[in-house]
Design a protein around this motif. Structure first.
Motif, PDB file in Angstrom:
ATOM      1  N   THR A   4      -5.327  -4.083   9.103  1.00 56.25           N
ATOM      2  CA  THR A   4      -5.582  -2.699   9.149  1.00 56.25           C
ATOM      3  C   THR A   4      -5.867  -2.183  10.688  1.00 56.25           C
ATOM      4  N   ASN A   5      -5.236  -2.883  10.850  1.00 55.57           N
ATOM      5  CA  ASN A   5      -4.563  -1.899  12.633  1.00 55.57           C
ATOM      6  C   ASN A   5      -2.794  -1.649  12.450  1.00 55.57           C
ATOM      7  N   LEU A   6      -2.443  -2.131  11.533  1.00 56.39           N
ATOM      8  CA  LEU A   6      -0.925  -2.468  11.348  1.00 56.39           C
ATOM      9  C   LEU A   6      -0.738  -0.965  10.274  1.00 56.39           C
ATOM     10  N   TYR A   7      -1.447  -0.720   9.079  1.00 53.17           N
ATOM     11  CA  TYR A   7      -1.128  -0.234   8.359  1.00 53.17           C
ATOM     12  C   TYR A   7      -2.455   0.954   7.886  1.00 53.17           C
ATOM     13  N   ASP A   8      -1.855   2.579   7.211  1.00 53.93           N
ATOM     14  CA  ASP A   8      -2.588   3.328   7.215  1.00 53.93           C
ATOM     15  C   ASP A   8      -3.215   2.567   5.413  1.00 53.93           C
ATOM     16  N   ALA A   9      -2.616   2.020   4.958  1.00 46.13           N
ATOM     17  CA  ALA A   9      -3.919   1.873   3.336  1.00 46.13           C
ATOM     18  C   ALA A   9      -3.754   0.586   3.321  1.00 46.13           C
ATOM     19  N   ILE A  10      -3.630  -0.144   2.529  1.00 43.92           N
ATOM     20  CA  ILE A  10      -4.081  -1.719   2.236  1.00 43.92           C
ATOM     21  C   ILE A  10      -4.885  -1.346   0.802  1.00 43.92           C
ATOM     22  N   VAL A  11      -3.767  -1.683  -0.125  1.00 41.42           N
ATOM     23  CA  VAL A  11      -4.084  -1.698  -2.066  1.00 41.42           C
ATOM     24  C   VAL A  11      -3.984  -3.052  -1.799  1.00 41.42           C
ATOM     25  N   ASP A  12      -5.534  -3.029  -2.821  1.00 42.56           N
ATOM     26  CA  ASP A  12      -5.549  -3.907  -3.752  1.00 42.56           C
ATOM     27  C   ASP A  12      -6.027  -4.394  -4.981  1.00 42.56           C
ATOM     28  N   PRO A  13      -4.988  -4.805  -6.256  1.00 37.79           N
ATOM     29  CA  PRO A  13      -5.614  -4.188  -7.542  1.00 37.79           C
ATOM     30  C   PRO A  13      -6.971  -4.585  -8.272  1.00 37.79           C
ATOM     31  N   SER A  14      -7.365  -5.469  -7.192  1.00 38.53           N
ATOM     32  CA  SER A  14      -9.247  -5.683  -7.400  1.00 38.53           C
ATOM     33  C   SER A  14      -9.456  -5.041  -7.277  1.00 38.53           C
ATOM     34  N   ARG A  32       2.089   3.991   6.072  1.00 42.42           N
ATOM     35  CA  ARG A  32       2.253   2.673   6.225  1.00 42.42           C
ATOM     36  C   ARG A  32       1.654   2.126   5.107  1.00 42.42           C
ATOM     37  N   ILE A  33       1.809   1.743   4.066  1.00 44.61           N
ATOM     38  CA  ILE A  33       1.091   0.971   2.653  1.00 44.61           C
ATOM     39  C   ILE A  33       1.555  -0.697   2.994  1.00 44.61           C
ATOM     40  N   PHE A  34       0.389  -1.091   2.462  1.00 44.15           N
ATOM     41  CA  PHE A  34       0.719  -3.193   1.950  1.00 44.15           C
ATOM     42  C   PHE A  34       0.029  -3.363   0.601  1.00 44.15           C
ATOM     43  N   CYS A  35       0.596  -3.571   0.413  1.00 43.40           N
ATOM     44  CA  CYS A  35      -0.250  -3.990  -1.034  1.00 43.40           C
ATOM     45  C   CYS A  35      -0.006  -5.647  -0.696  1.00 43.40           C
ATOM     46  N   VAL A  53       6.383   3.951   4.515  1.00 44.12           N
ATOM     47  CA  VAL A  53       7.195   2.879   3.957  1.00 44.12           C
ATOM     48  C   VAL A  53       5.943   1.826   3.343  1.00 44.12           C
ATOM     49  N   LEU A  54       6.605   1.257   2.613  1.00 46.34           N
ATOM     50  CA  LEU A  54       5.615   0.457   1.498  1.00 46.34           C
ATOM     51  C   LEU A  54       6.204  -1.065   1.787  1.00 46.34           C
ATOM     52  N   HIS A  55       5.204  -2.282   1.934  1.00 42.64           N
ATOM     53  CA  HIS A  55       5.482  -2.988   2.396  1.00 42.64           C
ATOM     54  C   HIS A  55       4.534  -4.166   1.454  1.00 42.64           C
ATOM     55  N   GLY A  56       4.890  -5.115   0.871  1.00 46.70           N
ATOM     56  CA  GLY A  56       3.867  -6.115  -0.027  1.00 46.70           C
ATOM     57  C   GLY A  56       4.322  -7.401   0.573  1.00 46.70           C
ATOM     58  N   VAL A  62       3.832  -9.850  -5.343  1.00 42.23           N
ATOM     59  CA  VAL A  62       3.451  -8.909  -5.541  1.00 42.23           C
ATOM     60  C   VAL A  62       4.006  -8.098  -6.498  1.00 42.23           C
ATOM     61  N   VAL A  63       3.710  -7.266  -7.464  1.00 44.08           N
ATOM     62  CA  VAL A  63       4.534  -7.057  -8.595  1.00 44.08           C
ATOM     63  C   VAL A  63       4.168  -5.377  -8.859  1.00 44.08           C
ATOM     64  N   ILE A  64       4.884  -3.973  -9.385  1.00 37.57           N
ATOM     65  CA  ILE A  64       5.007  -3.078  -9.474  1.00 37.57           C
ATOM     66  C   ILE A  64       5.543  -3.135 -10.614  1.00 37.57           C
ATOM     67  N   ASP A  65       4.690  -2.590 -11.569  1.00 40.44           N
ATOM     68  CA  ASP A  65       5.368  -2.391 -13.032  1.00 40.44           C
ATOM     69  C   ASP A  65       5.211  -0.840 -13.622  1.00 40.44           C
ATOM     70  N   PHE A  66       6.598  -0.406 -13.504  1.00 42.22           N
ATOM     71  CA  PHE A  66       6.579   1.161 -13.756  1.00 42.22           C
ATOM     72  C   PHE A  66       6.324   1.633 -15.803  1.00 42.22           C
TER      73      PHE A  66
END
Length: 71
Positions: A4-14, A32-35, A53-56, A62-66
């Protein structure tokens, strides 16, 4: 390391963190987004604004299905 100190948002599928999809974090203005590990069914292209920036967690987890068909 505290994410939370390194990224603006954390993405989690759950849904345990800020957003369930990278596109929602981008739409909210996060730069700055962490997946976290998981599959993300976007169903469309992601347009990353300048300086976004998107980091996984790991390439293997980490799979992003388009196609929008991740389970």
């Amino acid at each position: 390391m505290v994410l939370t100190n390194l990224y603006d948002a954390i993405v989690d599928p759950s849904g345990l963190y800020d957003f369930v999809l990278p596109s929602l974090a981008i739409a909210a203005g996060a730069k700055r987004i962490f997946c976290r590990p998981g599959s993300y069914a976007e169903g469309k292209d992601l347009n990353l604004p300048a300086n976004t920036v998107l980091h996984g967690a790991q390439q293997e987890t980490v799979v992003i299905d388009f196609g929008g068909t991740s389970s």
